[in-house]
Design a protein around this motif. Structure first.
Motif, PDB file in Angstrom:
ATOM      1  N   GLY A  19       0.845  -1.192   0.000  1.00 44.02           N
ATOM      2  CA  GLY A  19       0.000   0.000   0.000  1.00 44.02           C
ATOM      3  C   GLY A  19       0.879   1.239   0.000  1.00 44.02           C
ATOM      4  O   GLY A  19       1.883   1.299  -0.709  1.00 44.02           O
ATOM      5  N   HIS A  20       0.531   2.234   0.820  1.00 40.93           N
ATOM      6  CA  HIS A  20       1.306   3.464   0.960  1.00 40.93           C
ATOM      7  C   HIS A  20       1.555   3.657   2.449  1.00 40.93           C
ATOM      8  O   HIS A  20       0.620   3.884   3.213  1.00 40.93           O
ATOM      9  CB  HIS A  20       0.540   4.650   0.373  1.00 40.93           C
ATOM     10  CG  HIS A  20       1.271   5.955   0.501  1.00 40.93           C
ATOM     11  ND1 HIS A  20       0.735   7.124   0.035  1.00 40.93           N
ATOM     12  CD2 HIS A  20       2.470   6.291   1.032  1.00 40.93           C
ATOM     13  CE1 HIS A  20       1.584   8.115   0.282  1.00 40.93           C
ATOM     14  NE2 HIS A  20       2.638   7.627   0.890  1.00 40.93           N
ATOM     15  N   PHE A  21       2.810   3.560   2.848  1.00 43.19           N
ATOM     16  CA  PHE A  21       3.165   3.609   4.260  1.00 43.19           C
ATOM     17  C   PHE A  21       4.155   4.721   4.543  1.00 43.19           C
ATOM     18  O   PHE A  21       5.085   4.948   3.775  1.00 43.19           O
ATOM     19  CB  PHE A  21       3.766   2.265   4.702  1.00 43.19           C
ATOM     20  CG  PHE A  21       2.841   1.134   4.419  1.00 43.19           C
ATOM     21  CD1 PHE A  21       1.776   0.860   5.261  1.00 43.19           C
ATOM     22  CD2 PHE A  21       2.996   0.354   3.280  1.00 43.19           C
ATOM     23  CE1 PHE A  21       0.895  -0.174   4.990  1.00 43.19           C
ATOM     24  CE2 PHE A  21       2.129  -0.687   2.999  1.00 43.19           C
ATOM     25  CZ  PHE A  21       1.067  -0.947   3.862  1.00 43.19           C
ATOM     26  N   VAL A  22       3.951   5.402   5.664  1.00 41.74           N
ATOM     27  CA  VAL A  22       4.906   6.380   6.162  1.00 41.74           C
ATOM     28  C   VAL A  22       5.717   5.648   7.223  1.00 41.74           C
ATOM     29  O   VAL A  22       5.174   5.207   8.244  1.00 41.74           O
ATOM     30  CB  VAL A  22       4.216   7.619   6.752  1.00 41.74           C
ATOM     31  CG1 VAL A  22       5.259   8.626   7.233  1.00 41.74           C
ATOM     32  CG2 VAL A  22       3.287   8.257   5.735  1.00 41.74           C
ATOM     33  N   TYR A 171      10.824   6.805  -0.295  1.00 41.05           N
ATOM     34  CA  TYR A 171      10.828   8.138  -0.904  1.00 41.05           C
ATOM     35  C   TYR A 171      10.684   9.218   0.155  1.00 41.05           C
ATOM     36  O   TYR A 171       9.908   9.065   1.099  1.00 41.05           O
ATOM     37  CB  TYR A 171       9.643   8.269  -1.891  1.00 41.05           C
ATOM     38  CG  TYR A 171       9.597   7.168  -2.921  1.00 41.05           C
ATOM     39  CD1 TYR A 171      10.369   7.243  -4.078  1.00 41.05           C
ATOM     40  CD2 TYR A 171       8.801   6.039  -2.724  1.00 41.05           C
ATOM     41  CE1 TYR A 171      10.335   6.222  -5.015  1.00 41.05           C
ATOM     42  CE2 TYR A 171       8.766   5.016  -3.659  1.00 41.05           C
ATOM     43  CZ  TYR A 171       9.530   5.111  -4.806  1.00 41.05           C
ATOM     44  OH  TYR A 171       9.503   4.098  -5.739  1.00 41.05           O
ATOM     45  N   ALA A 172      11.411  10.313  -0.043  1.00 37.03           N
ATOM     46  CA  ALA A 172      11.224  11.493   0.792  1.00 37.03           C
ATOM     47  C   ALA A 172       9.831  12.047   0.490  1.00 37.03           C
ATOM     48  O   ALA A 172       9.282  11.798  -0.601  1.00 37.03           O
ATOM     49  CB  ALA A 172      12.296  12.534   0.481  1.00 37.03           C
ATOM     50  N   PRO A 173       9.230  12.782   1.431  1.00 35.72           N
ATOM     51  CA  PRO A 173       7.878  13.298   1.207  1.00 35.72           C
ATOM     52  C   PRO A 173       7.712  14.103  -0.086  1.00 35.72           C
ATOM     53  O   PRO A 173       6.643  14.079  -0.684  1.00 35.72           O
ATOM     54  CB  PRO A 173       7.631  14.175   2.435  1.00 35.72           C
ATOM     55  CG  PRO A 173       8.480  13.555   3.498  1.00 35.72           C
ATOM     56  CD  PRO A 173       9.720  13.081   2.776  1.00 35.72           C
ATOM     57  N   GLU A 179       1.657   7.397  -8.444  1.00 38.08           N
ATOM     58  CA  GLU A 179       0.845   6.203  -8.151  1.00 38.08           C
ATOM     59  C   GLU A 179       0.821   5.871  -6.648  1.00 38.08           C
ATOM     60  O   GLU A 179      -0.175   5.374  -6.132  1.00 38.08           O
ATOM     61  CB  GLU A 179       1.295   4.987  -8.957  1.00 38.08           C
ATOM     62  CG  GLU A 179       2.705   4.503  -8.696  1.00 38.08           C
ATOM     63  CD  GLU A 179       3.810   5.212  -9.484  1.00 38.08           C
ATOM     64  OE1 GLU A 179       4.946   4.726  -9.424  1.00 38.08           O
ATOM     65  OE2 GLU A 179       3.552   6.235 -10.148  1.00 38.08           O
ATOM     66  N   LEU A 180       1.909   6.177  -5.948  1.00 39.40           N
ATOM     67  CA  LEU A 180       1.936   5.966  -4.506  1.00 39.40           C
ATOM     68  C   LEU A 180       1.176   7.081  -3.788  1.00 39.40           C
ATOM     69  O   LEU A 180       0.393   6.831  -2.864  1.00 39.40           O
ATOM     70  CB  LEU A 180       3.385   5.892  -3.999  1.00 39.40           C
ATOM     71  CG  LEU A 180       3.592   5.472  -2.547  1.00 39.40           C
ATOM     72  CD1 LEU A 180       2.972   4.103  -2.278  1.00 39.40           C
ATOM     73  CD2 LEU A 180       5.081   5.464  -2.214  1.00 39.40           C
ATOM     74  N   ALA A 181       1.366   8.302  -4.235  1.00 35.81           N
ATOM     75  CA  ALA A 181       0.670   9.451  -3.631  1.00 35.81           C
ATOM     76  C   ALA A 181      -0.843   9.330  -3.768  1.00 35.81           C
ATOM     77  O   ALA A 181      -1.587   9.875  -2.940  1.00 35.81           O
ATOM     78  CB  ALA A 181       1.160  10.749  -4.263  1.00 35.81           C
ATOM     79  N   ALA A 182      -1.317   8.606  -4.779  1.00 30.82           N
ATOM     80  CA  ALA A 182      -2.758   8.440  -4.994  1.00 30.82           C
ATOM     81  C   ALA A 182      -3.399   7.534  -3.944  1.00 30.82           C
ATOM     82  O   ALA A 182      -4.621   7.553  -3.775  1.00 30.82           O
ATOM     83  CB  ALA A 182      -3.017   7.875  -6.392  1.00 30.82           C
TER      84      ALA A 182
END
Length: 194
Positions: A19-22, A171-173, A179-182
């Motif tokens: 997914g998209h993880f911080v 990736y840095a912010p 596609e990840l930011a979405a």
């Protein structure tokens, strides 16, 4: 344990997430290894710690007098590594933002310590934990982790022995691909993003 066997343990525990993880480092990633989940089954945690212990060179293993891990993520694997090595296991925590030994934990001057982490991404937490161990009088002779996410780039200033090394992009912010930011970002780690 081979890399594929280690990843099979993560998959079996539902601990390899997509997914998209911080991450705790503040970086973003499309994959996340939830070590707390893979370690929640005691026999699996014991198998992984035994494999991690076996991956340490004999000359390092023979020096270790204590295991220290950073709270929260490293506590379980640190405890299991202490068991596998037959030494005391303790942890450092950040009650005021800086790692320190608490709860009656103490190191003898010059005591040889193995720092144990669950996952290393940038090495920041590990370096901060090493500083805390040394401020408490210990000598960190090596570091180990279940997973090195840095692609071999993390410099801990000590010999570093991960059980598995993954080359998952981070990736840095300000560099996140579209596609990840979405995707909605999740923060599964134990530390607030920087």
């Amino acid at each position: 344990m081979t890399e594929e066997e280690v990843l099979a343990e993560f998959r079996a525990a539902g601990a390899l997430l997509e997914g998209h993880f911080v991450l705790s480092s503040g970086r973003h990633s499309p994959r996340y290894l939830q070590c707390a989940r893979v370690l929640m089954e005691p026999m699996r945690a014991s198998r992984l710690a035994s494999a991690l212990c076996a991956s340490l060179p004999r000359e390092i293993r023979s020096q270790i007098e204590a295991v220290v891990s950073p709270a929260m993520g490293g506590v379980i694997i640190g405890h299991e590594m202490g068991r596998a090595l037959g030494v005391e296991a303790m942890f450092v925590e950040r009650p005021t933002g800086t790692f320190e030994l608490r709860r009656g934990f103490a190191l003898k001057p010059g005591q040889k310590v193995l720092l144990v982490e669950d996952v290393v991404t940038t090495g920041l937490s590990s370096r901060e934990a090493i500083e805390a161990v040394e401020a408490a009088g210990g000598e960190v002779v090596a570091a180990s982790a279940l997973v090195d996410r840095s692609g071999g780039e993390a410099d801990l200033g000590r010999p570093f022995f991960p059980l598995v090394q993954l080359n998952v992009p981070t990736y840095a912010p300000d560099e996140i691909p579209a596609e990840l930011a979405a995707l909605p970002a999740e923060k599964p780690g134990s530390r607030k993003a920087a």
